[in-house]
Scaffold this active site. Structure first.
Site, PDB file in Angstrom:
ATOM      1  N   LYS A 116       0.811  -1.216   0.000  1.00  0.00           N
ATOM      2  CA  LYS A 116       0.000   0.000   0.000  1.00  0.00           C
ATOM      3  C   LYS A 116       0.847   1.270   0.000  1.00  0.00           C
ATOM      4  CE  LYS A 116      -3.816  -2.046   2.644  1.00  0.00           C
ATOM      5  NZ  LYS A 116      -4.875  -2.304   1.682  1.00  0.00           N
ATOM      6  N   GLU A 200      -2.686   6.681   8.178  1.00  0.00           N
ATOM      7  CA  GLU A 200      -3.520   7.574   7.370  1.00  0.00           C
ATOM      8  C   GLU A 200      -4.429   8.390   8.253  1.00  0.00           C
ATOM      9  OE1 GLU A 200      -5.865   5.361   4.530  1.00  0.00           O
ATOM     10  OE2 GLU A 200      -4.132   5.071   3.218  1.00  0.00           O
ATOM     11  N   HIS A 235     -13.983  -3.197   8.590  1.00  0.00           N
ATOM     12  CA  HIS A 235     -13.349  -2.933   7.302  1.00  0.00           C
ATOM     13  C   HIS A 235     -13.544  -4.048   6.292  1.00  0.00           C
ATOM     14  CE1 HIS A 235     -11.686   0.301   9.556  1.00  0.00           C
ATOM     15  NE2 HIS A 235     -10.970  -0.509  10.310  1.00  0.00           N
ATOM     16  N   ARG A 297      -6.920  -7.953  -9.331  1.00  0.00           N
ATOM     17  CA  ARG A 297      -7.570  -9.256  -9.537  1.00  0.00           C
ATOM     18  C   ARG A 297      -9.053  -9.011  -9.711  1.00  0.00           C
ATOM     19  NH1 ARG A 297     -10.123  -8.930  -4.603  1.00  0.00           N
ATOM     20  NH2 ARG A 297      -8.819  -8.154  -2.931  1.00  0.00           N
TER      21      ARG A 297
HETATM   22  P1  ADP Z   1      -7.858  -3.734   2.576  1.00  0.00           P
HETATM   23  O1  ADP Z   1      -6.668  -3.994   1.734  1.00  0.00           O
HETATM   24  O2  ADP Z   1      -7.793  -4.478   3.850  1.00  0.00           O
HETATM   25  O3  ADP Z   1      -9.106  -3.877   1.826  1.00  0.00           O
HETATM   26  P2  ADP Z   1      -8.261  -0.846   2.394  1.00  0.00           P
HETATM   27  O4  ADP Z   1      -7.145   0.117   2.386  1.00  0.00           O
HETATM   28  O5  ADP Z   1      -8.916  -1.116   1.101  1.00  0.00           O
HETATM   29  O6  ADP Z   1      -7.711  -2.199   3.018  1.00  0.00           O
HETATM   30  O7  ADP Z   1      -9.340  -0.382   3.463  1.00  0.00           O
HETATM   31  C1  ADP Z   1     -10.419  -1.206   3.846  1.00  0.00           C
HETATM   32  C2  ADP Z   1     -11.551  -0.358   4.407  1.00  0.00           C
HETATM   33  O8  ADP Z   1     -11.137   0.405   5.549  1.00  0.00           O
HETATM   34  C3  ADP Z   1     -12.090   0.676   3.452  1.00  0.00           C
HETATM   35  O9  ADP Z   1     -13.069   0.110   2.615  1.00  0.00           O
HETATM   36  C4  ADP Z   1     -12.658   1.734   4.374  1.00  0.00           C
HETATM   37  O10 ADP Z   1     -13.923   1.376   4.848  1.00  0.00           O
HETATM   38  C5  ADP Z   1     -11.737   1.690   5.548  1.00  0.00           C
HETATM   39  N1  ADP Z   1     -10.715   2.729   5.425  1.00  0.00           N
HETATM   40  C6  ADP Z   1      -9.557   2.618   4.757  1.00  0.00           C
HETATM   41  N2  ADP Z   1      -8.843   3.745   4.838  1.00  0.00           N
HETATM   42  C7  ADP Z   1      -9.566   4.597   5.584  1.00  0.00           C
HETATM   43  C8  ADP Z   1      -9.356   5.943   6.042  1.00  0.00           C
HETATM   44  N3  ADP Z   1      -8.241   6.600   5.782  1.00  0.00           N
HETATM   45  N4  ADP Z   1     -10.320   6.512   6.807  1.00  0.00           N
HETATM   46  C9  ADP Z   1     -11.436   5.836   7.120  1.00  0.00           C
HETATM   47  N5  ADP Z   1     -11.696   4.575   6.724  1.00  0.00           N
HETATM   48  C10 ADP Z   1     -10.769   3.963   5.962  1.00  0.00           C
HETATM   49  P1  ADP Z   2     -10.449  -6.345  -0.277  1.00  0.00           P
HETATM   50  O1  ADP Z   2      -9.031  -6.781  -0.400  1.00  0.00           O
HETATM   51  O2  ADP Z   2     -10.627  -4.907  -0.617  1.00  0.00           O
HETATM   52  O3  ADP Z   2     -11.068  -6.730   1.013  1.00  0.00           O
HETATM   53  P2  ADP Z   2     -12.369  -8.147  -1.437  1.00  0.00           P
HETATM   54  O4  ADP Z   2     -13.482  -7.650  -0.651  1.00  0.00           O
HETATM   55  O5  ADP Z   2     -12.602  -8.512  -2.862  1.00  0.00           O
HETATM   56  O6  ADP Z   2     -11.210  -7.087  -1.443  1.00  0.00           O
HETATM   57  O7  ADP Z   2     -11.789  -9.328  -0.599  1.00  0.00           O
HETATM   58  C1  ADP Z   2     -10.889 -10.253  -1.017  1.00  0.00           C
HETATM   59  C2  ADP Z   2     -11.317 -11.561  -0.445  1.00  0.00           C
HETATM   60  O8  ADP Z   2     -10.282 -12.492  -0.470  1.00  0.00           O
HETATM   61  C3  ADP Z   2     -11.749 -11.433   1.006  1.00  0.00           C
HETATM   62  O9  ADP Z   2     -13.109 -11.715   1.104  1.00  0.00           O
HETATM   63  C4  ADP Z   2     -10.990 -12.456   1.751  1.00  0.00           C
HETATM   64  O10 ADP Z   2     -11.838 -13.209   2.569  1.00  0.00           O
HETATM   65  C5  ADP Z   2     -10.417 -13.296   0.660  1.00  0.00           C
HETATM   66  N1  ADP Z   2      -9.117 -13.735   1.054  1.00  0.00           N
HETATM   67  C6  ADP Z   2      -8.077 -12.989   1.405  1.00  0.00           C
HETATM   68  N2  ADP Z   2      -7.037 -13.737   1.694  1.00  0.00           N
HETATM   69  C7  ADP Z   2      -7.451 -15.017   1.534  1.00  0.00           C
HETATM   70  C8  ADP Z   2      -6.840 -16.280   1.673  1.00  0.00           C
HETATM   71  N3  ADP Z   2      -5.578 -16.419   2.055  1.00  0.00           N
HETATM   72  N4  ADP Z   2      -7.574 -17.365   1.423  1.00  0.00           N
HETATM   73  C9  ADP Z   2      -8.840 -17.270   1.021  1.00  0.00           C
HETATM   74  N5  ADP Z   2      -9.460 -16.115   0.858  1.00  0.00           N
HETATM   75  C10 ADP Z   2      -8.784 -15.006   1.124  1.00  0.00           C
HETATM   76 MG    MG Z   3      -9.585  -2.858   0.161  1.00  0.00          MG
END
Ligand code: ADP
Ligand code: ADP
Ligand code: MG
Length: 673
Positions: A116, A200, A235, A297
């Site tokens: 990230k 952040e 999240h 993906r």
């Molecule tokens: P991940 O890789 O785990 O999906 P993200 O960076 O996409 O992580 O963040 C997941 C969720 O966390 C976002 O969909 C949002 O709801 C929340 N989030 C992420 N960054 C922020 C932020 N700076 N402020 C508030 N909520 C956030």
């Molecule tokens: P984000 O990364 O923003 O959360 P998605 O909501 O598309 O994006 O989530 C990716 C999905 O992949 C999640 O629902 C999570 O449960 C799944 N996932 C992540 N890591 C693994 C893993 N090692 N094995 C199986 N599923 C996984």
């Molecule tokens: Mg995300």
């Protein structure tokens, strides 16, 4: 186009990919772990190969074995699904080295978006707005604490290698920073093998809006509009929809443009999602959204985009991977209607959304049609195990506008039944029915803010539920009686008296059900008209019959309903219009034996690893105080003291693997505490 592809995944996404491949005449090769020998994706594929034991790192994450199977079966391409190896640059590289096409973006694009911090730096350079914060090299605790002070609380700590909401902690004040940092690092190290974090600014009224992008090897890039995934818990997305409610055209255009710029900045190819966070304190604005991350993906929630655009994104992926141009140009894409998806999970909203496991004794969905789509990797009778993500299915509905789509989806959930494994089904139904959600008033704090109404305190079983449970019991006695009468060849045999119940109605029958810690007693008498029940709210005449397939058609005091009832041992699951109740048939003969854990005992709610023990034997603790942290199903769960007292004993240590139900600590009452 490829003749054969290998699908390096399991569950619903493996089934999803097989469906499109089959429609395109492509042969599919599935892989499976020992735990998945009878899984749905194995049954659906043209062939399937065992790749190792249940733990993902010994099976679905074993790139070498996947490649060996691809070579053996002549698969020229591998679709990684989501999760597992889908964003693993090393695996994409290994595929290339073996002349296998990785159905995903180029290795460099995965690598540059994989972390990230680096991703934010690239986007900043390309002129895409990013969330203000610190995403540099320095990982010193004090330095990060100072960075948080500079950014201003609340802040969000994120794992640099994060995904799926793991390794993320919101911190509201400097006093909590050190603990939150330690927890985020622990979770990140456990989940991603990398404990680096970034900080952040926490946006206090945010909406999660993401753009689906697609690019081909000929330099074309388009976006397929937005998805709003603001309804989240910890999240993690719960409800997703497209288009975003009340999205102004100008913001859609600006976000789409920024996403295409992002894709081009990294030489993207294939399907990707650019996630933005919109600060909606003053509504959705063209200058009020920031790049959060890019998922390189196919995304879990891709079906809503498919439904509003009429495109098959897996088909697009396969075409692009085979070197074909994008099937459509930007001006050939349009939004039609509205689609909403919910993620049906095996988890218990009433217990802090703890993941649940067990056998799906009942799993029923509405028929699929043009409006309703069900993506699932399991069927009735399958097991939800501790090894993988506990998602049971995605239920998706489409209609001309948002209101109609929500009504469709609510209807689909009402026709869904899950028993044997606790699920979030009724929680999802309540989310969809919530007036604020119906009004489109969404942000990522929605679920937490409305938790009381979305997860109401359990009310005692209603008369209707009790009547259904009793009716099921009576039908069961009746069936057993008939069976025994047939077996003995004598319809008037003394078996008719089994359980002290006589159909001639000389005796009343007392049926008891446990409902949590409550015991319900229902007196049943047989009248000329049928059964009459004495329920807490008064008398009710009931009648009914079991339908083929196990459902019951019931007449409850004149109300004709159809419900699904599953009984296993003493447990009875009653399912009606998306609500599930579990009762326990109470047999006084075997009652009051094992009382699981005293009030002061902390037991493992599921199998997992103890990652932290916060107290020592002899410590005084208060109710609700954290005692230890259990990591299970890829999440950390803090177990707290059930009451005030002293830690009498600790039955586990950090790093230990524990079984479900294992005693972890005993808290004894004390005057000093
Ligand atoms: P991940 O890789 O785990 O999906 P993200 O960076 O996409 O992580 O963040 C997941 C969720 O966390 C976002 O969909 C949002 O709801 C929340 N989030 C992420 N960054 C922020 C932020 N700076 N402020 C508030 N909520 C956030
Ligand atoms: P984000 O990364 O923003 O959360 P998605 O909501 O598309 O994006 O989530 C990716 C999905 O992949 C999640 O629902 C999570 O449960 C799944 N996932 C992540 N890591 C693994 C893993 N090692 N094995 C199986 N599923 C996984
Ligand atoms: Mg995300």
């Amino acid at each position: 186009m490829f003749d054969t592809i290998l699908i390096a995944n399991r569950g619903e996404i493996a089934c999803r990919v097989i469906k499109t491949a089959r429609a395109m005449g492509i042969r599919t090769v599935a892989v499976y772990s020992e735990a998945d020998a009878n899984a749905r994706h194995v049954r659906l594929a043209d062939e399937a190969h065992l790749i190792g034991p249940a733990p993902a790192r010994e099976s679905y994450l074993r790139g070498d074995r996947l490649i060996a199977v691809a070579k053996r079966t002549g698969a020229k391409a591998i679709h990684p699904g989501y999760g597992f190896l889908s964003e693993n640059a090393g695996f994409a590289e290994a595929c290339a080295a073996n002349d296998i096409v990785f159905i995903g973006p180029p290795v460099e694009a995965i690598r540059s978006m994989g972390l990230k911090d680096a991703a934010k730096a690239i986007m900043e350079q390309a002129g895409v707005p990013v969330v203000p914060g610190y995403h540099g090299e320095n990982q010193d605790d004090d330095y990060l604490a100072e960075a948080a002070d500079r950014i201003g609380y609340p802040v969000l700590i994120k794992a640099v290698a994060g995904g799926g909401g793991k390794g993320m902690r919101r911190v509201d004040s400097a006093a909590d920073f050190a603990d939150a940092l330690a927890a985020a690092r622990r979770e990140a190290a456990g989940a991603f093998g990398d404990d680096r974090v970034l900080i952040e600014k926490f946006i206090t009224k945010p909406r999660h809006i993401e753009i689906q992008v697609f690019a081909d090897s000929q330099g074309n890039a388009v976006h397929l509009f937005e998805r709003d995934c603001s309804l989240q818990r910890r999240h993690q997305k719960v409800v997703e929809e497209a288009p975003a409610p009340d999205m102004p055209d100008a913001v859609r255009a600006a976000m789409g443009q920024a996403a295409v710029t992002a894709a081009k900045a990294i030489g993207y190819e294939g399907a990707g999602t650019v996630e933005f966070i919109a600060d909606v304190a003053d509504g959705l604005r063209a200058d009020g959204f920031y790049f959060m991350e890019m998922n390189t993906r196919l995304q879990v929630e891709h079906p809503v985009t498919e439904m509003i655009t009429g495109q098959d994104l897996v088909e697009w992926q396969l075409r692009v991977a085979a070197g074909e141009p994008l099937p459509r140009a930007q001006d050939e894409l349009a939004v039609r209607g509205h689609a909403v998806e919910v993620r049906l999970y095996a988890e218990d909203p009433g217990r802090g959304f703890l993941p649940a496991t067990g056998r799906l004794l009942r799993l029923a969905f509405p028929e699929e049609d043009d409006n309703v789509r069900i993506d699932t990797g399991v069927e009735e009778g399958d097991e939800v195990s501790v090894h993988y993500d506990p998602m049971i299915a995605k239920v998706i509905a489409w209609d001309e506008d948002r209101g109609a789509a929500l009504r469709r989806l609510s209807g689909a959930l009402a026709a869904t039944a899950v028993a044997g494994v606790t699920s979030n089904l009724s929680f999802l139904a309540r989310c969809l029915a919530h007036p604020a959600f119906r009004a489109g008033d969404v942000d990522t704090g929605f679920i937490d803010r409305h938790l009381d109404t979305l997860v109401p305190a359990p009310a005692p079983a209603s008369d209707r539920v009790l009547a259904l449970a009793v009716l099921d019991h009576l039908l069961r006695l009746d069936e057993r009686y008939r069976e025994m009468a047939v077996r003995s060849g004598d319809p008037y045999s003394p078996w008719a008296c089994a359980d002290g119940w006589r159909l001639n109605g000389e005796t009343d029958l007392l049926v008891r059900f446990e409902d949590g810690d409550k015991l319900h007693e229902v007196r049943v008498s047989l009248t000329r008209e049928g059964y009459r029940l004495a329920l807490p709210g008064g008398e009710m005449a009931v009648a009914g019959e079991r339908l083929p397939g196990g459902d019951i058609a019931a007449d409850l005091g004149g109300d004709r309903i159809r419900a699904s009832v599953v009984r296993t041992g003493d447990e009875v699951y009653l399912m009606h219009r998306g609500e599930t109740r579990k009762l326990r048939y109470y047999d006084p003969g075997v009652a009051a034996d094992e009382v699981a854990g005293g009030a002061g005992t902390i037991t493992a709610p599921m199998p997992g690893k103890v990652t932290k023990v916060v107290v020592k034997a002899g410590d005084a603790v208060r109710a609700g105080q954290p005692i230890l942290v259990l990591e299970a199903m890829k999440m950390e769960h803090t177990l707290t003291a059930p009451g005030d007292g002293l830690v009498e004993s600790l039955a586990c240590s950090e790093g230990e693997q524990v079984e479900e139900g294992a005693t972890l600590a005993v808290i004894k009452e004390s005057d000093e505490a």
